[in-house]
Design an enzyme around this catalytic site. Structure first.
Site, mmCIF file in Angstrom:
data_model
loop_
_atom_site.group_PDB
_atom_site.id
_atom_site.type_symbol
_atom_site.label_atom_id
_atom_site.label_comp_id
_atom_site.label_asym_id
_atom_site.label_seq_id
_atom_site.Cartn_x
_atom_site.Cartn_y
_atom_site.Cartn_z
ATOM 1 N N ASN A 273 1.503 3.423 -2.461
ATOM 2 C CA ASN A 273 1.147 3.668 -3.386
ATOM 3 C C ASN A 273 -0.227 4.741 -3.096
ATOM 4 O O ASN A 273 -0.830 5.950 -2.477
ATOM 5 C CB ASN A 273 0.499 3.440 -4.493
ATOM 6 C CG ASN A 273 1.263 3.477 -5.441
ATOM 7 O OD1 ASN A 273 2.365 4.138 -6.222
ATOM 8 N ND2 ASN A 273 2.270 2.101 -6.123
ATOM 9 N N MET B 62 -4.474 -7.584 -7.035
ATOM 10 C CA MET B 62 -3.988 -8.340 -7.621
ATOM 11 C C MET B 62 -4.510 -9.328 -7.817
ATOM 12 O O MET B 62 -4.205 -10.036 -8.436
ATOM 13 C CB MET B 62 -3.225 -9.136 -6.972
ATOM 14 C CG MET B 62 -1.434 -8.233 -6.446
ATOM 15 S SD MET B 62 -0.767 -7.426 -7.661
ATOM 16 C CE MET B 62 -0.383 -8.626 -8.376
ATOM 17 N N ARG B 63 -6.336 -8.598 -8.805
ATOM 18 C CA ARG B 63 -7.052 -9.029 -9.357
ATOM 19 C C ARG B 63 -7.744 -8.706 -10.700
ATOM 20 O O ARG B 63 -7.649 -7.551 -10.672
ATOM 21 C CB ARG B 63 -8.690 -9.069 -8.518
ATOM 22 C CG ARG B 63 -8.051 -9.950 -7.034
ATOM 23 C CD ARG B 63 -8.964 -10.554 -6.644
ATOM 24 N NE ARG B 63 -8.804 -11.566 -5.328
ATOM 25 C CZ ARG B 63 -8.828 -12.384 -5.436
ATOM 26 N NH1 ARG B 63 -9.234 -13.463 -6.104
ATOM 27 N NH2 ARG B 63 -8.121 -13.053 -4.167
ATOM 28 N N ILE B 64 -7.833 -9.391 -11.425
ATOM 29 C CA ILE B 64 -7.947 -8.901 -12.941
ATOM 30 C C ILE B 64 -10.093 -8.621 -12.638
ATOM 31 O O ILE B 64 -10.168 -9.233 -11.573
ATOM 32 C CB ILE B 64 -7.769 -10.392 -13.403
ATOM 33 C CG1 ILE B 64 -6.710 -10.399 -14.047
ATOM 34 C CG2 ILE B 64 -8.510 -9.875 -15.024
ATOM 35 C CD1 ILE B 64 -6.282 -11.741 -14.523
ATOM 36 N N LEU B 65 -9.816 -8.090 -12.885
ATOM 37 C CA LEU B 65 -11.357 -7.172 -13.016
ATOM 38 C C LEU B 65 -12.247 -7.541 -13.580
ATOM 39 O O LEU B 65 -11.741 -7.729 -15.033
ATOM 40 C CB LEU B 65 -11.494 -5.336 -12.619
ATOM 41 C CG LEU B 65 -10.659 -5.287 -11.134
ATOM 42 C CD1 LEU B 65 -10.202 -4.055 -11.130
ATOM 43 C CD2 LEU B 65 -11.096 -6.077 -10.079
ATOM 44 N N THR C 66 -8.982 -0.654 -19.251
ATOM 45 C CA THR C 66 -9.714 -0.725 -20.368
ATOM 46 C C THR C 66 -10.205 -2.311 -19.460
ATOM 47 O O THR C 66 -9.644 -2.984 -18.820
ATOM 48 C CB THR C 66 -9.431 -0.568 -20.970
ATOM 49 O OG1 THR C 66 -7.717 -0.963 -21.575
ATOM 50 C CG2 THR C 66 -9.191 1.079 -21.941
ATOM 51 N N HIS D 285 1.313 0.675 -13.090
ATOM 52 C CA HIS D 285 1.655 -0.177 -13.401
ATOM 53 C C HIS D 285 3.207 -0.495 -13.603
ATOM 54 O O HIS D 285 3.710 0.268 -14.178
ATOM 55 C CB HIS D 285 0.949 -0.679 -14.869
ATOM 56 C CG HIS D 285 2.134 -1.888 -15.115
ATOM 57 N ND1 HIS D 285 1.293 -2.734 -14.943
ATOM 58 C CD2 HIS D 285 2.844 -2.121 -16.234
ATOM 59 C CE1 HIS D 285 2.799 -4.097 -15.673
ATOM 60 N NE2 HIS D 285 3.833 -3.294 -16.945
ATOM 61 N N GLY E 92 0.770 -1.401 -0.032
ATOM 62 C CA GLY E 92 -0.188 -0.099 0.173
ATOM 63 C C GLY E 92 1.240 1.610 0.102
ATOM 64 O O GLY E 92 0.578 1.872 0.364
ATOM 65 N N ARG F 22 -15.645 -14.469 -10.661
ATOM 66 C CA ARG F 22 -14.980 -12.698 -11.391
ATOM 67 C C ARG F 22 -16.829 -11.898 -10.959
ATOM 68 O O ARG F 22 -16.162 -10.767 -10.316
ATOM 69 C CB ARG F 22 -14.544 -12.874 -12.440
ATOM 70 C CG ARG F 22 -13.616 -12.191 -12.129
ATOM 71 C CD ARG F 22 -12.575 -11.906 -13.340
ATOM 72 N NE ARG F 22 -11.373 -12.941 -13.016
ATOM 73 C CZ ARG F 22 -10.390 -13.459 -14.209
ATOM 74 N NH1 ARG F 22 -10.390 -13.432 -15.309
ATOM 75 N NH2 ARG F 22 -9.722 -14.175 -13.715
#
Ligand code: GRF
Length: 216
Positions: free
Chosen positions: A17, A93-96, A144, A112, A15, A68
């Site tokens: 950032n 760390m999860r793909i949305l 995106t 990133h 955390g 998801r």
């Protein structure tokens, strides 16, 4: 004059950032206010750090096997309940899922650790060293549906030193992250940055290339 822009920060780890954003908001460098720090992991060190700063925290823990889309809806509810109008992913760390991304399209930022479009994905510092790159850095971009592929807003750039290791490079890149992420959120809060027609616009113009911040 409107008040500070309420924004949520999503984390999975340390955390740093999130703290950089929260500090910039607290000391008035950006016209924003953190409404919630949300993590998918109850043990994320950043959650404890957020609590120590007096920030509201929330864990949205995806139960094993939960799909998801369901997780994305729960996350959206948590963000909406906090009253946020902007979502900053900061080491989340999860793909949305696509519905989540569409719900927050234009109000969803990520940082990133590479100079996108180069080195999308994981282990960027290691891959940059292995490839013998001379330049490296970090990128704030609109999110995106395609991972790490949304329009770039600002990049922090540095020269890779011959003695750099993954650890040293990661530390130097993070110092830049802590500069460029608050700057991008500040632009958004000030109404200078927006998403239009699938592009990032700054000060009324589409950004053909991201703004570059070179390491000092
Ligand atoms: C940062 O390196 C960021 O670029 C990446 O995840 C890391 C998060 O670090 N997306 P921290 O949790 O903010 O310290």
């Amino acid at each position: 004059m409107q008040g500070p822009l309420p924004f949520a920060v999503l984390i999975s780890g340390r955390g740093s950032n999130m703290l950089a954003l929260a500090e910039a908001a607290a000391d008035g460098r950006i016209g924003g206010r953190v409404t919630a720090v949300i993590s998918d992991r109850a043990d994320a060190a950043g959650l404890a750090a957020a609590r120590r700063c007096g920030l509201a925290t929330r864990v949205v823990d995806p139960a094993p096997g939960v799909d998801r889309a369901v997780f994305g809806r729960t996350l959206t509810e948590a963000i909406e309940q906090s009253g946020a109008g902007l979502v900053a992913l900061a080491g989340f760390m999860r793909i949305l899922d696509a519905a989540f991304v569409r719900r927050w399209q234009g109000r969803l930022l990520n940082i990133h650790p590479a100079l996108l479009p180069a080195y999308r994905g994981l282990h960027t510092h290691r891959r940059v060293l292995e490839a013998g790159e001379r330049m490296h850095g970090c990128t704030v971009h609109f999110v995106t549906e395609e991972l790490d592929a949304g329009p770039a807003i600002i990049q922090g750039r540095l020269a890779v030193d011959s003695g750099d290791t993954e650890t040293s490079l990661s530390a130097r890149v993070q110092r830049l992250e802590h500069i460029i992420y608050p700057r991008a959120v500040g632009w958004f809060a000030a109404g200078r940055l927006c998403w239009r027609d699938g592009m990032a616009w700054l000060d009324g113009r589409p950004l053909a290339n991201p703004v570059i911040e070179d390491a000092q």
